[in-house]
Design an enzyme around this catalytic site. Structure first.
Site, mmCIF file in Angstrom:
data_model
loop_
_atom_site.group_PDB
_atom_site.id
_atom_site.type_symbol
_atom_site.label_atom_id
_atom_site.label_comp_id
_atom_site.label_asym_id
_atom_site.label_seq_id
_atom_site.Cartn_x
_atom_site.Cartn_y
_atom_site.Cartn_z
ATOM 1 N N SER A 10 0.819 -1.218 0.000
ATOM 2 C CA SER A 10 0.000 0.000 0.000
ATOM 3 C C SER A 10 0.849 1.264 0.000
ATOM 4 O O SER A 10 0.383 2.326 0.411
ATOM 5 C CB SER A 10 -0.934 0.005 1.224
ATOM 6 O OG SER A 10 -0.190 -0.040 2.437
ATOM 7 N N ASN A 12 3.710 3.866 -2.276
ATOM 8 C CA ASN A 12 3.546 4.735 -3.441
ATOM 9 C C ASN A 12 3.221 3.973 -4.718
ATOM 10 O O ASN A 12 2.298 4.323 -5.455
ATOM 11 C CB ASN A 12 4.822 5.550 -3.655
ATOM 12 C CG ASN A 12 4.978 6.662 -2.646
ATOM 13 O OD1 ASN A 12 4.009 7.129 -2.049
ATOM 14 N ND2 ASN A 12 6.204 7.099 -2.437
ATOM 15 N N ILE A 13 3.994 2.910 -4.997
ATOM 16 C CA ILE A 13 3.790 2.178 -6.246
ATOM 17 C C ILE A 13 2.448 1.462 -6.238
ATOM 18 O O ILE A 13 1.689 1.524 -7.212
ATOM 19 C CB ILE A 13 4.944 1.184 -6.483
ATOM 20 C CG1 ILE A 13 6.236 1.932 -6.813
ATOM 21 C CG2 ILE A 13 4.606 0.212 -7.609
ATOM 22 C CD1 ILE A 13 7.433 1.053 -7.075
ATOM 23 N N CYS A 128 12.738 0.024 -12.092
ATOM 24 C CA CYS A 128 12.392 1.239 -12.836
ATOM 25 C C CYS A 128 13.490 1.581 -13.840
ATOM 26 O O CYS A 128 13.220 1.938 -14.992
ATOM 27 C CB CYS A 128 12.140 2.398 -11.881
ATOM 28 S SG CYS A 128 13.541 2.874 -10.838
ATOM 29 N N GLY A 161 11.002 5.768 -1.859
ATOM 30 C CA GLY A 161 10.458 5.428 -0.557
ATOM 31 C C GLY A 161 11.307 4.392 0.150
ATOM 32 O O GLY A 161 12.363 3.977 -0.346
ATOM 33 N N THR A 164 12.288 1.261 -1.966
ATOM 34 C CA THR A 164 13.368 1.493 -2.924
ATOM 35 C C THR A 164 14.714 1.557 -2.213
ATOM 36 O O THR A 164 15.710 0.959 -2.645
ATOM 37 C CB THR A 164 13.127 2.816 -3.685
ATOM 38 O OG1 THR A 164 11.905 2.699 -4.422
ATOM 39 C CG2 THR A 164 14.261 3.106 -4.648
ATOM 40 N N ASN A 167 16.222 -1.673 -1.162
ATOM 41 C CA ASN A 167 16.529 -2.627 -2.231
ATOM 42 C C ASN A 167 17.537 -2.087 -3.236
ATOM 43 O O ASN A 167 17.546 -2.507 -4.393
ATOM 44 C CB ASN A 167 15.231 -3.002 -2.968
ATOM 45 C CG ASN A 167 14.331 -3.907 -2.159
ATOM 46 O OD1 ASN A 167 14.483 -5.116 -2.137
ATOM 47 N ND2 ASN A 167 13.378 -3.301 -1.473
#
Length: 298
Positions: A10, A12-13, A128, A161, A164, A167
């Site tokens: 839940s 941003n993505i 991305c 966020g 990201t 990872n």
């Protein structure tokens, strides 16, 4: 009849993807939105939009009334969490689209290899940076052999966020493998830069290819055609300037400069890095849904 989908994550993505499904998809229907933070903005939006949701993670998802009707599940959590989610969802026969860098399943970049892996139960959206740059390496590779591809993805720090940031290592490793497996480079390298500039800058990508000698006009034409293909699902994807070429005793060096502006459905326009992920995942899911509809008819 629309195909029911669920989104796990839940943040941003996941939230941007939910809004895209609701606003623009003609073939997908939101069946569940899954998070672990009951106070997250994403779950609050799901509630306001009358989307079935749970804050109890994958276990809560399994208990939801419409779980059996859901055919496709997007995972927008983290690489580590995805390993568990994939194991659970495979046991229930769900088609999984992975937006984390876990790379459990084959890599899918819609403009390059959309239909090659639809028999796989798990499809990876790479990263991305991968979605933005792999098409360019593949475009060069359609003309000549690419021996080495290096990309630098620069994104606004505000668009990165906790998922990201947690990872980063997986991002670089997964993107590099994607440059090789899908882009066709013999060797790939990826670098990500979190840009703290204010106001935030949109996503910028630099693609460097070292290849055999070739017709530069043919490469430029291939790149421009590939840009148009990506723009069919990511309108804010564009060349920043003309493709650059430089010859040396090692071969032909091609430099491609890109920027990706987001559609600003939920996220700000500078978050093109997140926009290209949700756009690619949505395009992939819609193609899967088409295939499922064809199977029902036959």
């Amino acid at each position: 009849m629309k195909t029911k989908v669920a989104i796990i994550g839940s943040g941003n993505i996941g939230t941007d993807l939910m809004i895209r499904v609701l606003r623009s998809s003609m073939s997908l229907e939101m069946g569940a939105f899954v998070g672990i933070d009951p106070e997250s903005d994403g779950l609050a939006r799901a509630r306001r939009l009358s989307v079935p949701f749970t804050h109890q993670g994958i276990d809560g998802f399994l208990r939801m009334p419409d779980f059996e009707d859901i055919r496709i599940v997007f995972d927008a959590t983290s690489a580590k969490s995805h390993l568990h989610h994939d194991e659970v969802l495979r046991g229930h026969g769900k088609q999984v689209i992975d937006l984390t860098p876990a790379s459990v399943g084959p890599f899918v970049v819609p403009a390059v290899n959309m239909d090659q892996h639809f028999g796989a139960p798990n499809l990876s959206m790479v990263s991305c940076g991968g979605q933005a740059t792999i098409p360019m390496v593949a475009a060069v590779g359609r003309v000549t052999k690419v021996h080495y591809a290096e990309i630098v993805a620069s994104i606004a720090s505000k668009s990165a966020g906790p998922g990201t940031r947690a990872n980063i290592d997986e991002f670089t490793e997964t993107t590099a493998r994607g440059l090789e497996r899908v882009g066709g480079a013999a060797r790939g390298k990826a670098i990500i830069v979190l840009n703290p500039a204010e106001p935030p800058l949109i996503m910028r990508d630099t693609v460097f290819c070292l290849s055999d000698e070739a017709d530069t006009a043919a490469i430029a034409a291939s790149v421009e055609a590939m840009v148009s293909a990506v723009q069919s699902y990511v309108p804010g994807y564009r060349l920043k300037q003309a493709v650059q070429f430089d010859r040396s005793d090692r071969g032909l060096r091609t430099s491609i400069y890109l920027e990706v502006e987001g559609a600003a459905h939920y996220l700000p326009a500078y978050a093109g890095n997140l926009d290209i992920m949700t756009s690619a995942a949505l395009r992939t899911a819609e193609r899967l849904a088409e295939g499922m509809a064809e199977q029902r008819v036959n």
